[in-house]
Write a protein that holds these residues in place. Structure first.
Motif, short mmCIF file in Angstrom:
data_model
loop_
_atom_site.label_atom_id
_atom_site.label_comp_id
_atom_site.label_asym_id
_atom_site.label_seq_id
_atom_site.Cartn_x
_atom_site.Cartn_y
_atom_site.Cartn_z
N THR A 89 61.76 52.06 27.70
CA THR A 89 62.68 51.42 26.76
C THR A 89 63.80 50.67 27.49
O THR A 89 64.14 50.98 28.62
N ALA A 132 60.93 48.88 22.99
CA ALA A 132 59.91 49.65 23.71
C ALA A 132 59.02 48.66 24.46
O ALA A 132 58.72 47.58 23.94
N LEU A 158 62.40 48.18 18.49
CA LEU A 158 62.23 49.36 17.64
C LEU A 158 63.43 49.57 16.73
O LEU A 158 63.28 50.00 15.59
#
Length: 160
Positions: free
Chosen positions: A63, A41, A20
């Motif tokens: 995460t 993620a 991400l």
């Protein structure tokens, strides 16, 4: 106690982990192609055995962040959502967090909570790389050691 297997797929058509945030820090010497601050993620399949063909019992969602400038260390925050195949824990969640020195054979995480039948869970997880299927797919073994406090409902049933 339960043993679960989390399938982390970092590329290809069945990808379950996606970067991400591309870390703004310097390139990471011990993890080529990565930088301090990279954040990924995950929505990984969780099975009862190390094979991807094993019965599915849920998803691991959360995460990872590359949190050390010098070592291969991630900070992990994962919720294991158990599905209908999860038996008595169907619909329950287990929350796992901690520091992951990825090159250690066994890493320890904290069980920091849960919901449903696992409400208020506390304990630890021994986290190991169980099988590397390819350079983009690995199975992680989660050996969960946790307890769940008695609830007011449990106490009422016990005294009746």
């Amino acid at each position: 106690r339960m043993r679960l297997y989390m399938h982390d797929v970092i590329g290809g058509p069945g990808q379950t982990a996606i970067r991400l945030i591309w870390g703004a820090g310097p390139p990471h010497a011990s993890m080529p192609g990565r930088a301090f601050g990279d954040t990924v993620a995950v929505d990984d399949l969780v099975t009862e055995g190390p094979s991807i063909a094993s019965a599915a019992v849920g998803r691991a969602q959360g995460t990872y962040m590359l949190s050390s400038q010098r070592e291969a260390v991630l900070v992990v925050a994962i919720t294991v959502a158990l599905t209908s195949a999860g038996g008595p824990y169907n619909g329950s969640n287990l929350v796992i967090a901690g520091r992951d020195r990825v090159r250690d054979e066994t890493r320890e995480r904290a069980v920091v909570g849960g919901t449903g039948a696992l409400r208020g869970a506390a304990g630890y997880v021994l986290w190991r790389t169980a099988k590397v299927w390819s350079e983009i797919h690995m199975a992680l073994e989660l050996d969960v050691h946790a307890s769940v406090p008695a609830t007011a409902d449990d106490d009422a049933v016990a005294t009746e």
